[in-house]
Each structure stands twice: as structure tokens, then as C-alpha cells.
Design an enzyme around this catalytic site. Structure first.
Site, PDB file in Angstrom:
ATOM      1  N   MET A   1       1.343  -7.679  -0.570  1.00 46.06           N
ATOM      2  CA  MET A   1       1.571  -9.113  -0.437  1.00 46.06           C
ATOM      3  C   MET A   1       1.804  -9.726  -1.822  1.00 46.06           C
ATOM      4  SD  MET A   1      -0.438 -11.697   1.982  1.00 46.06           S
ATOM      5  CE  MET A   1      -2.047 -11.803   1.242  1.00 46.06           C
ATOM      6  N   CYS A   2       2.761 -10.611  -1.894  1.00 45.39           N
ATOM      7  CA  CYS A   2       3.014 -11.376  -3.106  1.00 45.39           C
ATOM      8  C   CYS A   2       3.495 -12.754  -2.662  1.00 45.39           C
ATOM      9  CB  CYS A   2       4.121 -10.745  -3.951  1.00 45.39           C
ATOM     10  SG  CYS A   2       3.649  -9.202  -4.744  1.00 45.39           S
TER      11      CYS A   2
END
Lengths: 296, 228
Positions: A1-2
Site C-alpha cells: 500500500m502507498c
């Protein structure tokens, strides 16, 4: 996740507020990426000059006397503006390549260069990174930002986004590429080299190499769909443009908003909450395997 | 009586705690939530009759696990809206992001705009009406319930489908493995009529095509025994 954010202004009157707006968007994306944060911002271009953004592990000593040393080495006027661990050097356009070689020789890390682009990125919470560089005070025409939750390579400054692999070009990425080592070797054969082990930098280098071969931004982004394997939502910046592309599976979130004043991108709608006129903006999710770009 | 909760003053956890307690009290009260600012998991886990209107767009997992409550989002919804919904009605006035209504067991998810990829993935009895288009891989492994699409469907509709019924008025970019077009029988027209009416959709059941499982994938085929 970013977390990814991007903002492309259509009108000049919001320019002084670009950094402020982007900073709010970036900080909102903290829980998608608390490891490190970065921003690429396209400010005013100085005629005939190139801006080079460098980072140092020991800014107090390495930036001390840099202006005089580089000016002497290039035999040309140089200005150095130190911003925390980063410094923005303005050199004559025709001396940019030579300047980068000198700076690399001194052990400084090149974040990016170009007529108008500046890149700031560091390890730490987005709010702390934004405060260190005083991102809020920065103006410009467009910018992209990233909050990183590392999966592919170490949590370091060089592993943070945005990545720049050509003048005034940069890329932020949510996802992970699975053919980046193969692509890195292919690009190396063409003489295109990357500075880190990071998969995103390979994506950036791929886009830069396509543009260097004569492709438009749109064509280069189109190429990522066929030539890059893995998960990606990419947001890219060029001197005059701003582009978005998602892989065909499109499991990495993306949302866009457009008004008469701006085009905005974010991993989540939350990042738009403070944008002016968002209540009446056109808000949509970019389609998979579809290139979107805006140029001025 | 309508209670308004402003999320600039009341945090998400307090809002959800209030809504969940009100739902459980079976009072069928009305709540209006202002300034949602794309928050995650809004109005999730409501276990009882309650009428919730959210004035703005929501983030991930809005109205997840909903039971009996009526939740309306006056904006767009992020990924996983009404995930694993059991009953009640969830209405999205704008668009819904990916996997809307995933694994839903019952109730109605009414999306007035478009839904993106994986809409109704693994649905288990929910009814989903999308007034716009849906993205790729929608109704993947869908087991039960109805997915009604007034617009177009993306690639691989109904891949590895079980017994859910898919009705699409517009075009289907491609069908997934084991999903085929099927005959519209009077009982399907009747089901569709009821659903369209319930969703306030301006469409005639006769305009739709029905898609369902060819049932070749999930039953073991004895002629393939030698393949293993």
C-alpha cells in the site's frame, strides 16, 4: 500500500497555493504510507538555466562551500539554495550534465533536474517531511507526491518516490512491478541506467526512454500497459504535463477530480476533502489500462 | 426526529458507535451525517432498522455488513461499499469504486452512477442495481442474487459464475469463463420488474439480456477424469 497525490493547475491564480494544497493531500495519505514521503513540484523556470536537486547525508558539511566549488569547477555562475537535507542548484543549461557529474563525484545524491522541477523526499512521516522542506510555501504549476509503505526495496531516501530519470520528468507509483529486473537489464543495454534497486525507478526509466525515443507522454504511458508487468497506478509529471495510468487489473485505488481550476489525482477521495470547489467537481475513477494526461 | 452528526465535530468512531447503538435499539430513527470527507467504514455494522443519510462522499467499506438499515450516500463511495451486506437498502447517489456489494448475502445495493471493477464479486444473495456501467470481473464467482446493470458491463462478466443472475441492458465487453447468455423467461421479467421499481430505475425489463452460469465449471465432469 502507498498513497499518491497529484495536482495540475489549469489557471495561474492558484499557483502560490500549490504547495499548500499538495501538502494537505500528502498528509491525508499518511496511513497509506508512513515510511517516507516525497514531492516533485514544477515551479518557475529560470531562462537558460537548469535546476538540480541534490540530497546529502551530511548537509552541514557537504553543502558548505558547494556554491563556490561548483562555480569554480564549471567556470560559471551557480546558486545553491539549501533546504534541510536537500539543495537546489541553479546552473547554466549547457553546464547541467557537467554539474551533475561533479556533484555525483562529491558523493551527493541527485534527486532530479530540469528547467522547473524540484524534488524533495525523505524517510519519515509525511507531516514531518513536509515541515522539513516547508512544502507548504512552495508555488508552482503542478506537482505530484507520494507516501510510501515499502514492499519492494529498503526504506531509504533513494527508495522514496518520486523518481526522476530524465529532465523535468518524474513518476510516483502505487503497486509493485514484477518484471522490473528484466526491464532494468533491457534498459541498461540501451544505455539507460537506474540509481536504485527500486521497481518504480525502472518504470520511470522506461517512460523516460520511450520519450527520449520520440514517443509522446501519452504513447509512453500507453507502453507501460504492454511492457510492464505487475500492479501499478502511475502518476507522472513532465515540464508541461501530468499523466495517469493504471494496469489492466486496477486493484490499486485511484480517484480523480476536475474543476475549471485544476485536475487532481489521489489514491483516495479523502485527499480531496479540502480542495476548493470539490463539492461540485467532476469526480471519477480512472478506467483500467487507460491513459489520461493533461498538457498545457 | 432527525439527528445530525457533523464529522468535523464528532469523530468516526463516535459516529459509528452512535449509529450502531441506535440501530440495535430498533427505534428506526433518522440520522444525517455531514462532512464525511471520504472517511473509511462509515455506517458499517448496523444491526437493525435505521435511516442514515451521508451528505458527501465516503471512503473504503461504507455500510459494510449492513442489516435492516437504510443507508444513503449523497456522493460517491470508495472500495468495498456494502461489503457482506445482509439486508436493508444501501443507495449510492454517485459512483461506487471496486468490489461494491462483495459477498453480500441480502438486501438491495442501489448505485445511481457507475460501479467500477469487481462489482458483486462472490455475491451470495444480495440484489445490486447499477444505473450506470460496471467494470471488469464483475460478479466473479457470484453465487446467488441478482446483478442488474442499466449501462454496459466490462470484461469477463460473471467469470466462474455459480447461480447468481446477471441482467445487463447495454453491451458486455466480454463474458468470463462459464458465463453465457440465457433466455429471459417470464419469471425473470417479473424479478427484474420488481427490482427496477424498487431501485427507481427508468428501464423496462424487456430491454435487458440475462446472463448466467453454463454450469460446466463447478460440476465435476466425469469425462475429464483421465485429465487428473
Amino acid at each position: 500500500m502507498c498513497g499518491i497525490v497529484g495536482l495540475f493547475l489549469k489557471k495561474d491564480d492558484l499557483r502560490p497555493k500549490l504547495g499548500d494544497m499538495l501538502t494537505d493531500m500528502l498528509i491525508t495519505m499518511t496511513d497509506r504510507g508512513p515510511d517516507s514521503a516525497g514531492i516533485a513540484i514544477y515551479g518557475d523556470a529560470a531562462e537558460g538555466s537548469t535546476k538540480i536537486t541534490v540530497q546529502s547525508k551530511a548537509p552541514e558539511t557537504e553543502f558548505d562551500g558547494l556554491e563556490a566549488a561548483l562555480s569554480a569547477a564549471l567556470d560559471a555562475p551557480v546558486t545553491v539554495t539549501v533546504v534541510d537535507t536537500h539543495a537546489v542548484l541553479v546552473v547554466p543549461e549547457d553546464k547541467a550534465a557537467e554539474a551533475i557529474a561533479v556533484l555525483e563525484d562529491k558523493g551527493l545524491r541527485i534527486m532530479g533536474s530540469g528547467a522547473s522541477m524540484e524534488i524533495y523526499k525523505e524517510v519519515g512521516l509525511p507531516k514531518d517531511v513536509a515541515a522539513r522542506f516547508n512544502l507548504r510555501a512552495m508555488g508552482g504549476s503542478h506537482g505530484i507526491g507520494h507516501t510510501r509503505m515499502a514492499t519492494e526495496s529498503a526504506v531509504t531516501t533513494m527508495g522514496a518516490h518520486p523518481f526522476s530519470t530524465a529532465e523535468d520528468q518524474c513518476l510516483v507509483h502505487n503497486g509493485s512491478l514484477s518484471n522490473h529486473n528484466q526491464m532494468r537489464r533491457k534498459l541498461a543495454k540501451k544505455g539507460v541506467f537506474t540509481r536504485s534497486e527500486n521497481d518504480t525507478e525502472v518504470g520511470a526509466a522506461y517512460i523516460s526512454s520511450r520519450i527520449a525515443d520520440g514517443a509522446t507522454l501519452g504513447e509512453a504511458l500507453e507502453g507501460t500497459i504492454d511492457d510492464l508487468d505487475g500492479f501499478f497506478t502511475f502518476v507522472t509529471g513532465t515540464k508541461n504535463g501530468f499523466g495517469v495510468v493504471r494496469d489492466p487489473i486496477a486493484c490499486k485505488p485511484a480517484v480523480m477530480a476536475e474543476t475549471e481550476d485544476y485536475v487532481a489525482f489521489a489514491s483516495e477521495y479523502r485527499a480531496f476533502a479540502d480542495l476548493p470547489g470539490i463539492e461540485t467537481a467532476k469526480v471519477w475513477e480512472p478506467e483500467p489500462a487507460t491513459v489520461y494526461f493533461w498538457e498545457r | 426526529m432527525t439527528t445530525t452528526l457533523d464529522m468535523t465535530a464528532t469523530d468516526l468512531r463516535a459516529v459509528n458507535t452512535t449509529l450502531q447503538a441506535a440501530a440495535k435499539a430498533q427505534a428506526n430513527e433518522a440520522y444525517v451525517i455531514t462532512n464525511p470527507r471520504g472517511s473509511h467504514a462509515m455506517a458499517c455494522g448496523l444491526d437493525g432498522p435505521l435511516n442514515v443519510t451521508i451528505k458527501g462522499s465516503t471512503g473504503y467499506y461504507c455500510a459494510g455488513m449492513n442489516k435492516e438499515a437504510t443507508v444513503t450516500v449523497e456522493g460517491s463511495a470508495g472500495p468495498g461499499v456494502a461489503e457482506n451486506m445482509m439486508s436493508g437498502i444501501v443507495t449510492i447517489e454517485g459512483d461506487a469504486s471496486q468490489y461494491a456489494g462483495a459477498t453480500g448475502h441480502g438486501g438491495l445495493l442501489n448505485i445511481k452512477g457507475n460501479a467500477s471493477s469487481r462489482c458483486g464479486i462472490s455475491m451470495k444473495g444480495i440484489d445490486i442495481v447499477v444505473h450506470g456501467n460496471i467494470g471488469h470481473m464483475s460478479a466473479f464467482m457470484a453465487q446467488k442474487g441478482n446483478l442488474v446493470v442499466l449501462g454496459d458491463a466490462g470484461d469477463a462478466l460473471g467469470d466462474s459464475l455459480y447461480e447468481a443472475r446477471l441482467f445487463v441492458r447495454g453491451s458486455v465487453k466480454s463474458l468470463g469463463a462459464d458465463c453465457i447468455e440465457k433466455e429471459m423467461r417470464p419469471e425473470h421479467i417479473e424479478t427484474l420488474k420488481v427490482l427496477l421499481e424498487k431501485a427507481g430505475a427508468d428501464a423496462k425489463p424487456e430491454e435487458f439480456k440475462r446472463y448466467g452460469s453454463a454450469r460446466k465449471l463447478y460440476n465435476f465432469n466425469i469425462d475429464h477424469a483421465d485429465e487428473y
